[in-house]
Design an enzyme around this catalytic site. Structure first.
Site, PDB file in Angstrom:
ATOM      1  N   ARG A 130      26.617  59.619  19.897  1.00 54.82           N
ATOM      2  CA  ARG A 130      27.200  58.536  19.099  1.00 54.82           C
ATOM      3  C   ARG A 130      26.119  57.837  18.289  1.00 54.82           C
ATOM      4  O   ARG A 130      26.330  57.475  17.140  1.00 54.82           O
ATOM      5  CB  ARG A 130      27.927  57.543  20.013  1.00 54.82           C
ATOM      6  CG  ARG A 130      28.712  56.502  19.243  1.00 54.82           C
ATOM      7  CD  ARG A 130      29.539  55.622  20.143  1.00 54.82           C
ATOM      8  NE  ARG A 130      28.720  54.741  20.950  1.00 54.82           N
ATOM      9  CZ  ARG A 130      29.187  53.935  21.904  1.00 54.82           C
ATOM     10  NH1 ARG A 130      30.481  53.915  22.154  1.00 54.82           N
ATOM     11  NH2 ARG A 130      28.390  53.157  22.588  1.00 54.82           N
ATOM     12  N   ARG A 136      24.505  53.288  15.807  1.00 50.30           N
ATOM     13  CA  ARG A 136      24.545  52.057  16.608  1.00 50.30           C
ATOM     14  C   ARG A 136      23.181  51.808  17.227  1.00 50.30           C
ATOM     15  O   ARG A 136      22.627  52.689  17.876  1.00 50.30           O
ATOM     16  CB  ARG A 136      25.616  52.215  17.703  1.00 50.30           C
ATOM     17  CG  ARG A 136      26.642  51.107  17.657  1.00 50.30           C
ATOM     18  CD  ARG A 136      27.673  51.308  18.717  1.00 50.30           C
ATOM     19  NE  ARG A 136      27.289  50.674  19.969  1.00 50.30           N
ATOM     20  CZ  ARG A 136      28.140  50.367  20.929  1.00 50.30           C
ATOM     21  NH1 ARG A 136      29.419  50.639  20.775  1.00 50.30           N
ATOM     22  NH2 ARG A 136      27.727  49.796  22.026  1.00 50.30           N
ATOM     23  N   ARG A 147      21.386  49.723  29.801  1.00 48.57           N
ATOM     24  CA  ARG A 147      22.832  49.429  29.840  1.00 48.57           C
ATOM     25  C   ARG A 147      23.482  50.051  31.079  1.00 48.57           C
ATOM     26  O   ARG A 147      24.373  49.456  31.686  1.00 48.57           O
ATOM     27  CB  ARG A 147      23.515  49.953  28.570  1.00 48.57           C
ATOM     28  CG  ARG A 147      23.227  49.058  27.361  1.00 48.57           C
ATOM     29  CD  ARG A 147      23.418  49.779  26.057  1.00 48.57           C
ATOM     30  NE  ARG A 147      24.792  50.100  25.757  1.00 48.57           N
ATOM     31  CZ  ARG A 147      25.151  51.086  24.921  1.00 48.57           C
ATOM     32  NH1 ARG A 147      24.240  51.842  24.342  1.00 48.57           N
ATOM     33  NH2 ARG A 147      26.417  51.289  24.671  1.00 48.57           N
TER      34      ARG A 147
HETATM   35  P1  AMP Z   1      30.165  47.632  24.016  1.00 42.46           P
HETATM   36  O1  AMP Z   1      30.498  47.861  22.588  1.00 42.46           O
HETATM   37  O2  AMP Z   1      31.344  47.203  24.852  1.00 42.46           O
HETATM   38  O3  AMP Z   1      29.425  48.795  24.633  1.00 42.46           O
HETATM   39  O4  AMP Z   1      29.157  46.381  24.053  1.00 42.46           O
HETATM   40  C1  AMP Z   1      27.891  46.440  23.421  1.00 42.46           C
HETATM   41  C2  AMP Z   1      27.008  45.312  23.946  1.00 42.46           C
HETATM   42  O5  AMP Z   1      27.610  44.041  23.667  1.00 42.46           O
HETATM   43  C3  AMP Z   1      26.774  45.319  25.451  1.00 42.46           C
HETATM   44  O6  AMP Z   1      25.715  46.171  25.837  1.00 42.46           O
HETATM   45  C4  AMP Z   1      26.445  43.837  25.707  1.00 42.46           C
HETATM   46  O7  AMP Z   1      25.118  43.539  25.311  1.00 42.46           O
HETATM   47  C5  AMP Z   1      27.393  43.135  24.734  1.00 42.46           C
HETATM   48  N1  AMP Z   1      28.694  42.823  25.368  1.00 42.46           N
HETATM   49  C6  AMP Z   1      29.913  43.355  25.044  1.00 42.46           C
HETATM   50  N2  AMP Z   1      30.881  42.864  25.825  1.00 42.46           N
HETATM   51  C7  AMP Z   1      30.274  42.011  26.694  1.00 42.46           C
HETATM   52  C8  AMP Z   1      30.734  41.207  27.778  1.00 42.46           C
HETATM   53  N3  AMP Z   1      32.014  41.180  28.151  1.00 42.46           N
HETATM   54  N4  AMP Z   1      29.804  40.446  28.438  1.00 42.46           N
HETATM   55  C9  AMP Z   1      28.510  40.447  28.086  1.00 42.46           C
HETATM   56  N5  AMP Z   1      28.014  41.193  27.087  1.00 42.46           N
HETATM   57  C10 AMP Z   1      28.874  41.974  26.391  1.00 42.46           C
END
Ligand code: AMP
Length: 192
Positions: A130, A136, A147
């Site tokens: 990805r 990204r 992560r």
């Molecule tokens: P994602 O697109 O869901 O993989 O989110 C990308 C990044 O955004 C994550 O690695 C976190 O740094 C932040 N993030 C997204 N959702 C949350 C959440 N519910 N709580 C804390 N950080 C978040």
């Protein structure tokens, strides 16, 4: 209302499955990652704060995340009238407790949690791919590693949290998006 939490590690397919689900069931999709990336793109002060955490592969603090979620829910009442797919939220126990309180105050609740189960080596391969395709910034090996660590330490305890409430439905998240969707659909049909 059908409120579904899509749960799983980074790269488990939450976003892909959510996109198909919203079309099939007329639900509103809230991806907290998308909300944050949109703020980064627009250069808002939230975006600036979020960028630092995202680049390190860390979670944005719970209080901030909970406020963001509440405002997205309240700003989209009409679009969310059939229900919401929560994609990437909650990621910690305090977020899950806050979600319960928030939905209760609005006269609704979590209908079910769909957990996508994918082995770690497949997750890493998907995220690296990805990264190449979408660019990204957090899809590089170093950030992916932190992560996954954050997921294992802070997010995976939610499995027990929701299992104890009888809400958790684990689904095998490998074999292709369409095959996975058939499994997800079976769970939704059973809980709706
Ligand atoms: P994602 O697109 O869901 O993989 O989110 C990308 C990044 O955004 C994550 O690695 C976190 O740094 C932040 N993030 C997204 N959702 C949350 C959440 N519910 N709580 C804390 N950080 C978040």
């Amino acid at each position: 209302m059908l409120n579904i939490v899509m749960f799983g590690a980074p790269g488990s397919g939450k976003g892909t499955q959510s996109e198909v689900l919203i079309k099939t069931y007329g639900l509103f999709h809230i991806s907290t990652g998308d909300v944050l990336r949109d703020n980064i793109k627009r250069g808002t002060s939230l975006g600036k704060t979020a960028q630092e955490f995202i680049n390190k592969g860390q979670l944005i603090p719970d209080e901030l995340m909970v406020d963001i979620l509440a405002s997205v829910v309240d700003d989209n009442k009409e679009a969310a009238k059939n229900g919401v797919i929560f994609d990437g939220f909650p990621r910690t126990i305090p977020q899950a407790e806050a979600l319960e309180t928030m939905l209760e105050a609005r006269g609704t609740k979590v209908s079910g949690v769909i957990g996508l189960d994918v082995p770690e080596e497949i997750l890493i391969g998907r995220l690296l791919n990805r990264g190449k395709e979408s660019g990204r910034s957090d899809d590089n090996l170093e950030t992916i590693t932190s992560r996954l660590e954050v997921y294992n330490n802070q997010t995976s305890p939610l499995k027990d949290f929701y299992a104890e409430k009888g809400l958790l439905h684990m689904v095998k998240g490998t074999g292709g998006a369409e095959v996975v969707f058939e499994r997800v659909k079976k769970v939704i049909e059973a809980i709706r």
